[in-house]
Scaffold this active site. Structure first.
Site, PDB file in Angstrom:
ATOM      1  N   ASP A  45      14.484   8.662   2.837  1.00  0.00           N
ATOM      2  CA  ASP A  45      13.863   9.857   2.268  1.00  0.00           C
ATOM      3  C   ASP A  45      12.400  10.051   2.649  1.00  0.00           C
ATOM      4  O   ASP A  45      11.858  11.147   2.461  1.00  0.00           O
ATOM      5  CB  ASP A  45      13.964   9.828   0.742  1.00  0.00           C
ATOM      6  N   THR A  61      15.214   3.574   0.361  1.00  0.00           N
ATOM      7  CA  THR A  61      14.698   4.884  -0.018  1.00  0.00           C
ATOM      8  C   THR A  61      13.587   5.327   0.922  1.00  0.00           C
ATOM      9  O   THR A  61      13.519   6.495   1.328  1.00  0.00           O
ATOM     10  CB  THR A  61      14.180   4.850  -1.471  1.00  0.00           C
ATOM     11  N   GLU A  87     -15.345   3.490 -27.937  1.00  0.00           N
ATOM     12  CA  GLU A  87     -16.333   3.640 -29.002  1.00  0.00           C
ATOM     13  C   GLU A  87     -17.677   4.094 -28.452  1.00  0.00           C
ATOM     14  O   GLU A  87     -18.351   4.956 -29.046  1.00  0.00           O
ATOM     15  CB  GLU A  87     -16.514   2.312 -29.748  1.00  0.00           C
ATOM     16  N   TRP A 142      17.486  19.520  -4.573  1.00  0.00           N
ATOM     17  CA  TRP A 142      16.987  18.833  -5.767  1.00  0.00           C
ATOM     18  C   TRP A 142      18.083  18.845  -6.825  1.00  0.00           C
ATOM     19  O   TRP A 142      18.688  19.901  -7.080  1.00  0.00           O
ATOM     20  CB  TRP A 142      15.729  19.502  -6.321  1.00  0.00           C
ATOM     21  N   GLY A 180      16.203   3.520  -5.221  1.00  0.00           N
ATOM     22  CA  GLY A 180      17.508   4.044  -5.598  1.00  0.00           C
ATOM     23  C   GLY A 180      18.359   3.130  -6.444  1.00  0.00           C
ATOM     24  O   GLY A 180      17.874   2.190  -7.080  1.00  0.00           O
ATOM     25  N   ARG A 227       1.649  14.296  -8.123  1.00  0.00           N
ATOM     26  CA  ARG A 227       1.183  15.604  -7.689  1.00  0.00           C
ATOM     27  C   ARG A 227       1.404  16.644  -8.775  1.00  0.00           C
ATOM     28  O   ARG A 227       2.400  16.614  -9.500  1.00  0.00           O
ATOM     29  CB  ARG A 227       1.917  16.054  -6.419  1.00  0.00           C
ATOM     30  N   CYS A 244     -14.069  -4.472 -29.881  1.00  0.00           N
ATOM     31  CA  CYS A 244     -14.227  -5.792 -29.271  1.00  0.00           C
ATOM     32  C   CYS A 244     -15.526  -6.443 -29.736  1.00  0.00           C
ATOM     33  O   CYS A 244     -16.474  -5.784 -30.143  1.00  0.00           O
ATOM     34  CB  CYS A 244     -14.186  -5.683 -27.748  1.00  0.00           C
TER      35      CYS A 244
END
Length: 338
Positions: free
Chosen positions: A205, A201, A57, A175, A272, A212, A80
């Site tokens: 990986d 993971t 606001e 991918w 995973g 990003r 509020c």
């Protein structure tokens, strides 16, 4: 008097505006506000700033300036009525001289509620429950869930082939989905409070777990990165450096992740399979984002590993709430069936 159609349009704009506060405003609610002048024209638009900063606001009133006097405030959450790190929004609206306030959702926080009553007592024309369903299903959803359940809203993300595989038999997984799906997933990361993976993971990986843009630049908001598991996070792991904190929860219990994130509103579990299975088994998956690639592997690692399901009657049931094409892929959004 501003007509109902103008108020509804302003409320939808306020809901859309509040989306840019997701993640940034936590643990405060992501609120949007629109100020209409006496003619019903948009004079100011605002959204909740990071904790300690102005509420929606106040941001909208600043943009509206003198045009707010005699105008109408349209807000996704009841203004509020308390003084915290900032002053009461109800008093800011009164000082600006607005004549009417329309809000969507009453504030369930007893410490902050009461703005509607204060405004009415001062002679302001107050209308509540304006497009309430849309607002509750919008960016306020996770905050309202946290207020009601006492824990963050949890979304589990799966990127899989049509036959539910997240990796080929040789372990390759990049991918499975295309660029458009990955871009959408990173934009979602930029609106959450924390992202969770397992130590497996991280070791296999070495993900950065950042949000990003397609050009590789970072979004302004980055989620806390959470690693769940008993193994150590390697000292060279990419999650140990970067723009946001790392939290290692040395446990296999998803409940300990929830306990370690008391101020989080929205947590994203990216796997995973064992981690997603553990969250499902614990009853801690409120929503699924399934990115499906038009690919069939026929073998390889399944998307979810949950040893607690022995028969179809034990299956985790969800309701489909949306589908969206992302390039050649399909995003299916589902909610837990209570």
């Amino acid at each position: 008097m501003v007509d109902a159609a103008t108020v509804a349009a302003a409320m939808r704009r306020a809901i859309a505006e509040s989306a840019d506060s997701q993640g940034l405003s936590s643990p405060n609610p992501p609120v949007g506000a629109v100020i209409l002048d006496e003619l019903g024209e948009v004079a100011g638009v605002g959204r909740t700033q990071p904790p300690g900063g102005p509420h929606a606001e106040v941001m909208a009133l600043r943009e509206a300036g003198d045009r707010a006097r005699g105008g109408t405030a349209v807000v996704t959450l009841e203004p509020c009525d308390h003084t915290g790190r900032t002053g009461p929004c109800s008093q800011a609206l009164l000082a600006a001289g607005v004549s009417a306030v329309h809000f969507a959702v009453g504030d369930p926080n007893p410490a902050a509620a009461g703005g509607a009553a204060t405004l009415r007592a001062a002679g302001v024309d107050v209308h509540e429950s304006v497009l309430e369903h849309e607002a509750r299903r919008g960016p306020l959803r996770q905050w309202l869930f946290q207020r009601e359940r006492g824990r963050p809203f949890v979304t589990a993300k799966i990127a899989a082939t049509l036959d539910g595989r997240v990796a080929a038999p040789d372990g390759t997984s990049q991918w499975i989905t295309g660029a458009a799906a990955r871009e959408h997933a990173h934009a979602q990361r930029a609106r959450i409070d924390a992202i969770v993976v397992g130590t497996g993971t991280v070791i296999a990986d070495d993900p950065a777990l950042t949000a990003r843009r397609p050009d590789g630049t970072l979004y302004s908001h980055q989620p806390t990165r959470v690693v769940l598991g008993l193994r150590d996070v390697p000292p060279t792991a990419r999650v140990r450096s970067g723009p946001s904190p790392l939290l290692h929860v040395a446990s296999r219990d998803p409940r300990e992740v929830v306990a370690a994130l008391p101020d989080a509103l929205h947590v994203l579990v990216e796997g995973g399979p064992a981690i997603i299975g553990a969250f499902l088994a614990a009853g801690l998956v409120d929503e699924l984002h399934c990115y499906l690639a038009p690919t069939v592997l026929g073998a390889g690692r399944a998307a979810v590993d949950d040893g607690t399901v022995g028969t179809l009657a034990d299956a985790h049931r969800f309701i489909r709430t949306g589908t969206r094409g992302l390039g050649d892929d399909l995003l299916v959004t589902l909610e837990r069936r209570d």
